[in-house]
Design a protein around this motif. Structure first.
Motif, short mmCIF file in Angstrom:
data_model
loop_
_atom_site.label_atom_id
_atom_site.label_comp_id
_atom_site.label_asym_id
_atom_site.label_seq_id
_atom_site.Cartn_x
_atom_site.Cartn_y
_atom_site.Cartn_z
N SER A 54 29.79 29.49 31.90
CA SER A 54 29.53 30.08 33.22
C SER A 54 30.36 29.38 34.28
O SER A 54 30.58 28.16 34.22
CB SER A 54 28.04 29.98 33.57
OG SER A 54 27.25 30.67 32.63
N THR A 55 30.80 30.14 35.26
CA THR A 55 31.62 29.58 36.32
C THR A 55 31.41 30.36 37.62
O THR A 55 31.13 31.56 37.58
CB THR A 55 33.11 29.60 35.92
OG1 THR A 55 33.91 29.17 37.03
CG2 THR A 55 33.55 30.99 35.51
N THR A 56 31.57 29.67 38.74
CA THR A 56 31.46 30.35 40.03
C THR A 56 32.77 31.02 40.42
O THR A 56 32.81 31.79 41.38
CB THR A 56 31.06 29.34 41.14
OG1 THR A 56 32.02 28.28 41.17
CG2 THR A 56 29.67 28.76 40.87
N GLN A 57 33.84 30.69 39.69
CA GLN A 57 35.15 31.30 39.94
C GLN A 57 35.40 32.40 38.90
O GLN A 57 34.91 32.34 37.78
CB GLN A 57 36.25 30.24 39.85
CG GLN A 57 36.06 29.05 40.78
CD GLN A 57 36.12 29.45 42.25
OE1 GLN A 57 36.91 30.31 42.63
NE2 GLN A 57 35.28 28.82 43.07
N MET A 58 36.16 33.39 39.28
CA MET A 58 36.51 34.44 38.34
C MET A 58 37.23 33.82 37.14
O MET A 58 38.26 33.15 37.31
CB MET A 58 37.42 35.47 39.00
CG MET A 58 37.76 36.66 38.12
SD MET A 58 36.36 37.75 37.80
CE MET A 58 36.19 38.51 39.45
N PRO A 59 36.69 33.97 35.93
CA PRO A 59 37.30 33.33 34.75
C PRO A 59 38.64 33.96 34.40
O PRO A 59 38.95 35.09 34.81
CB PRO A 59 36.26 33.55 33.65
CG PRO A 59 35.52 34.77 34.09
CD PRO A 59 35.49 34.74 35.59
N ASP A 97 36.65 29.44 27.06
CA ASP A 97 37.17 30.80 27.19
C ASP A 97 37.97 31.26 25.98
O ASP A 97 38.77 32.19 26.08
CB ASP A 97 38.02 30.92 28.46
CG ASP A 97 39.19 29.93 28.47
OD1 ASP A 97 39.41 29.24 27.45
OD2 ASP A 97 39.88 29.85 29.50
N MET A 101 25.14 32.96 45.36
CA MET A 101 26.43 32.79 44.72
C MET A 101 26.50 33.61 43.42
O MET A 101 25.55 33.62 42.64
CB MET A 101 26.69 31.33 44.38
CG MET A 101 26.77 30.42 45.59
SD MET A 101 28.28 30.67 46.53
CE MET A 101 29.51 30.11 45.35
N TYR A 133 34.88 38.56 31.62
CA TYR A 133 33.52 38.03 31.57
C TYR A 133 32.57 39.14 31.14
O TYR A 133 32.86 40.32 31.28
CB TYR A 133 33.10 37.43 32.92
CG TYR A 133 32.98 38.41 34.06
CD1 TYR A 133 31.77 39.03 34.34
CD2 TYR A 133 34.08 38.70 34.87
CE1 TYR A 133 31.65 39.93 35.40
CE2 TYR A 133 33.98 39.59 35.93
CZ TYR A 133 32.76 40.21 36.19
OH TYR A 133 32.65 41.09 37.22
#
Length: 237
Positions: free
Chosen positions: A79-84, A204, A101, A88
């Motif tokens: 999981s990430t707050t930035q576009m992977p 990823d 967020m 996704y």
């Protein structure tokens, strides 16, 4: 990873392990069919300092479902707050510092099949150091069929020197021979290290096959009186 070596060794001796795997599955099937009141005295064989079941119906431990505890982040999902950088699978919204967020979540390849196969034989528990607001939303998304029977979050961890540790006795009490934990961070199960099965952290890599390799290992572990013996023996190979 150590269990990768296990699978490689297993493939080198297909005949033996095919028979052994058949025995494991037969054991589980017979255990489900025989009533709990049936008393059959088991026979065991010693091999390399561990006790292994030999195609036995109905022993005290086979009549009780074993438990697999799974970590969440970097074990089952990333999981990430930035576009992977890769596609996704879904997004959840979490409140952080008075702001909502978006959290982008990538499922580890094979996750759905992994959970379903574990659920056939094991009680499946997720124990994460993540906050409940975030983790509960992710688990709702990845466990549509309700395979996971118990969820524990950060507030159930022990914080030691800034690290979150998971006490497996919170799940199974004193019966630690019936439980294993899968986690990419060995320090998280340092309270019961002999119960830990390490796994490579997932970020990823959409070609990752760690869960499919791991489920084969876990299915074999079911045949041992004490699953910690299985981990110790196999990781030594």
């Amino acid at each position: 990873m150590a269990y990768e070596r296990i699978i490689e060794n297993k493939h080198q001796n297909n005949l033996f392990m095919s028979i052994f795997t058949f025995h494991c599955r037969l054991l589980r099937c017979v255990s489900r069919c025989i009533t709990a009141t049936t008393i059959i005295y088991p026979t065991t064989t010693k091999h390399d300092d561990y006790t292994k079941l030999e195609n036995q119906p109905q022993t005290e431990h086979t009549n009780t479902k074993r438990t697999i505890i799974l970590d969440l982040d970097e074990t089952l999902v990333h999981s990430t707050t930035q576009m992977p950088g890769v596609r996704y699978d879904f997004m959840v919204l979490v409140k952080m510092e008075r702001k909502i967020m978006p959290i982008f979540v990538v499922k580890r390849p094979g996750l759905t099949e992994f959970l379903e196969r574990l659920g056939e034989s094991f009680e499946v528990v997720v124990f994460t150091a993540g906050l409940e607001d975030y983790a509960s939303q992710v688990l709702d998304k990845i466990d549509r069929k309700g395979v996971i029977t118990q969820r524990l979050y950060r507030d159930s961890c022990r914080e030691v020197n800034g690290r979150y540790m998971k006490d497996l006795s919170m799940v199974v009490g004193e019966d630690l021979g019936s439980v294993l934990i899968v986690d990419d961070n060995p320090s998280s199960y340092s309270l019961q290290p002999e119960n830990g099965v390490p796994i490579k952290a997932f970020v990823d890599d959409l070609k990752d096959q760690e869960l499919m390799k791991l489920v084969e290992f876990l299915e074999i572990c079911y045949a041992y009186e004490d699953m910690r013996d299985a981990v110790q023996d196999f990781l030594a190979n």
